[in-house]
Design a protein around this motif. Sequence first.
Motif, short mmCIF file in Angstrom:
data_model
loop_
_atom_site.label_atom_id
_atom_site.label_comp_id
_atom_site.label_asym_id
_atom_site.label_seq_id
_atom_site.Cartn_x
_atom_site.Cartn_y
_atom_site.Cartn_z
N ASP A 70 -31.77 -41.83 -42.23
CA ASP A 70 -30.32 -41.62 -42.28
C ASP A 70 -29.72 -41.30 -40.92
O ASP A 70 -28.51 -41.11 -40.81
CB ASP A 70 -29.99 -40.49 -43.26
N GLY A 71 -30.56 -41.19 -39.90
CA GLY A 71 -30.04 -40.99 -38.55
C GLY A 71 -30.29 -39.64 -37.93
O GLY A 71 -29.94 -39.42 -36.76
N PHE A 72 -30.88 -38.70 -38.66
CA PHE A 72 -31.19 -37.39 -38.07
C PHE A 72 -32.32 -37.54 -37.06
O PHE A 72 -33.33 -38.20 -37.34
CB PHE A 72 -31.60 -36.39 -39.15
N ARG A 73 -32.16 -36.89 -35.92
CA ARG A 73 -33.20 -36.89 -34.90
C ARG A 73 -33.72 -35.48 -34.62
O ARG A 73 -34.56 -35.28 -33.74
CB ARG A 73 -32.68 -37.52 -33.61
N GLN A 74 -33.21 -34.53 -35.38
CA GLN A 74 -33.68 -33.15 -35.30
C GLN A 74 -33.74 -32.61 -36.73
O GLN A 74 -32.86 -32.91 -37.54
CB GLN A 74 -32.74 -32.29 -34.45
N LEU A 75 -34.77 -31.83 -37.04
CA LEU A 75 -34.94 -31.33 -38.39
C LEU A 75 -35.71 -30.02 -38.40
O LEU A 75 -36.33 -29.65 -37.39
CB LEU A 75 -35.65 -32.38 -39.25
N LYS A 76 -35.65 -29.33 -39.53
CA LYS A 76 -36.37 -28.06 -39.69
C LYS A 76 -37.05 -28.01 -41.04
O LYS A 76 -36.46 -28.36 -42.06
CB LYS A 76 -35.40 -26.86 -39.57
N VAL A 77 -38.31 -27.58 -41.03
CA VAL A 77 -39.09 -27.45 -42.25
C VAL A 77 -39.65 -26.03 -42.34
O VAL A 77 -39.67 -25.29 -41.35
CB VAL A 77 -40.23 -28.48 -42.31
N LYS A 78 -40.11 -25.67 -43.54
CA LYS A 78 -40.54 -24.30 -43.82
C LYS A 78 -42.06 -24.16 -43.81
O LYS A 78 -42.80 -25.05 -44.22
CB LYS A 78 -39.99 -23.87 -45.18
N VAL A 79 -42.49 -22.98 -43.36
CA VAL A 79 -43.88 -22.55 -43.48
C VAL A 79 -43.85 -21.09 -43.94
O VAL A 79 -42.80 -20.48 -44.07
CB VAL A 79 -44.65 -22.70 -42.16
N GLY A 80 -45.04 -20.54 -44.19
CA GLY A 80 -45.11 -19.13 -44.55
C GLY A 80 -45.19 -18.86 -46.04
O GLY A 80 -45.48 -17.73 -46.44
N GLY A 81 -44.95 -19.88 -46.86
CA GLY A 81 -44.99 -19.70 -48.30
C GLY A 81 -46.29 -20.16 -48.94
O GLY A 81 -46.52 -19.94 -50.13
N LYS A 82 -47.13 -20.82 -48.17
CA LYS A 82 -48.45 -21.25 -48.61
C LYS A 82 -49.49 -20.64 -47.68
O LYS A 82 -49.16 -19.93 -46.74
CB LYS A 82 -48.54 -22.78 -48.59
N GLY A 116 -42.82 -39.19 -32.93
CA GLY A 116 -41.88 -39.11 -31.82
C GLY A 116 -40.47 -39.53 -32.16
O GLY A 116 -39.60 -39.54 -31.28
N GLN A 117 -40.19 -39.88 -33.41
CA GLN A 117 -38.84 -40.31 -33.79
C GLN A 117 -37.84 -39.15 -33.87
O GLN A 117 -36.63 -39.37 -33.78
CB GLN A 117 -38.87 -41.01 -35.16
N ALA A 118 -38.34 -37.94 -34.11
CA ALA A 118 -37.46 -36.79 -34.27
C ALA A 118 -38.18 -35.53 -33.82
O ALA A 118 -39.42 -35.46 -33.82
CB ALA A 118 -37.02 -36.65 -35.72
N SER A 166 -23.24 -38.43 -38.90
CA SER A 166 -23.46 -39.84 -38.62
C SER A 166 -24.25 -39.93 -37.33
O SER A 166 -23.81 -39.41 -36.29
CB SER A 166 -22.13 -40.59 -38.49
N GLY A 167 -25.42 -40.55 -37.40
CA GLY A 167 -26.25 -40.62 -36.22
C GLY A 167 -26.70 -39.27 -35.71
O GLY A 167 -26.91 -39.09 -34.51
N GLY A 168 -26.83 -38.30 -36.62
CA GLY A 168 -27.32 -36.98 -36.23
C GLY A 168 -26.28 -36.06 -35.63
O GLY A 168 -26.63 -35.03 -35.03
N SER A 169 -25.00 -36.38 -35.77
CA SER A 169 -23.95 -35.51 -35.27
C SER A 169 -22.74 -35.57 -36.19
O SER A 169 -22.61 -36.47 -37.01
CB SER A 169 -23.55 -35.88 -33.84
#
Length: 372
Positions: free
Chosen positions: A150-162, A180-182, A340-343
């Motif tokens: 969808d165009g995002f080039r930055q993202l955040k995921v969770k840890v600490g729950g497993k 290397g895409q994001a 759109s395009g990550g912004s």
Amino acid sequence: MKIHQVDTYPLFFRLKEPYGDANGYKFYRSAFWFRIRTQSGIEGWGECVDWLPVLEKGFQERVIPFLLGQPSTKRLQLVSTIKKWHPRIAAGVSMALTEIAAKKAGMSVCDLWGGKRWPKVPVYASFQSYTDRPDWAGHSLRMVEQAVADGFRQLKVKVGGKSLREDQQHISSLKAMLGGQAQAAVDANQSYDVATALRWNRLFESGGDWLWFEEPIPLDRADSYRLLRSRCPIPVAGGENLPGPKQFLPLLQENAVDIMQPDVMHVNGVDDFRDTLQLARHFGLRVSPHAFDGILSRCYALLAQSCLSSWSKMDGEEIEPVEWDAMENPFTSLLPIRPSGGSVTIPEGVGIGMEPDPQLLEAYRWDGSSYG
């Protein structure tokens, strides 16, 4: 400019599938919107979060009686009083009164604040990675893959729950999939001690596509954050629940974080939020606002970020990203802004430049029944 009317819109939506982070699962989404109207008909919208029965009772019995007849121009005084009762309500009132001031002046909120520097602000897709599916990690990867498409080039995921092993397997697979895409941030929701947090270094040292390590240990341990920051190969970030600039000072004085993360709905008002952004600049730090809970608060984070000076003199540096809730959340549709395009393009027009969808406000109105 006296306040004449306050209308409340408690909103509730039960999720089709629960999801969550290290703090547990979410089974529903809720939000509390309200509209403040002056005698001359100028309106401003606010948003806050908490248990809906508490918010509705608080508004009807205390906040609305207090606001009626008050000059809307006394924003700082009104917010200062309300924050003694409920800081998150105060944050929402601050939004509404800021918009009224801008509309009265016939200008946008950004122009009220001195004008935007950035017509577009980058956003990162923020995920609650855990579900009760046996293949939770695979499901997480599929959501991230769609966000990149969808165009995002930055993202955040969770840890600490497993377990650490499961989480590291998940993140290793994520990194391999991204190729290397994001860039990825990893958020532990204060789940670790320093020794455990440092066990992530092996992964962090394996490539340069990392944004930051978010709140790996309890945030009240500034000395531990300083130690972690000295040994962690990627930036350390935090601060989403701190209520204002004063509470960030211990972290700054200890050189404990690289990136500050205030949240519009968690500080004591939009003015304190903007003061916190500027505090980061005074200390030469980056600031990437937390804005998971609500679309109106996210809008204010975007507006404030668009008015902020660059953290670096280096050519080509753009403003830091704002969080974008990428999970199931129908309240995101209340305002007509989309990445759109990550912004996100900052809206024009007076006030915040848009109005909430009245049909959706009614469609998701909480019916007063018990929920949990």
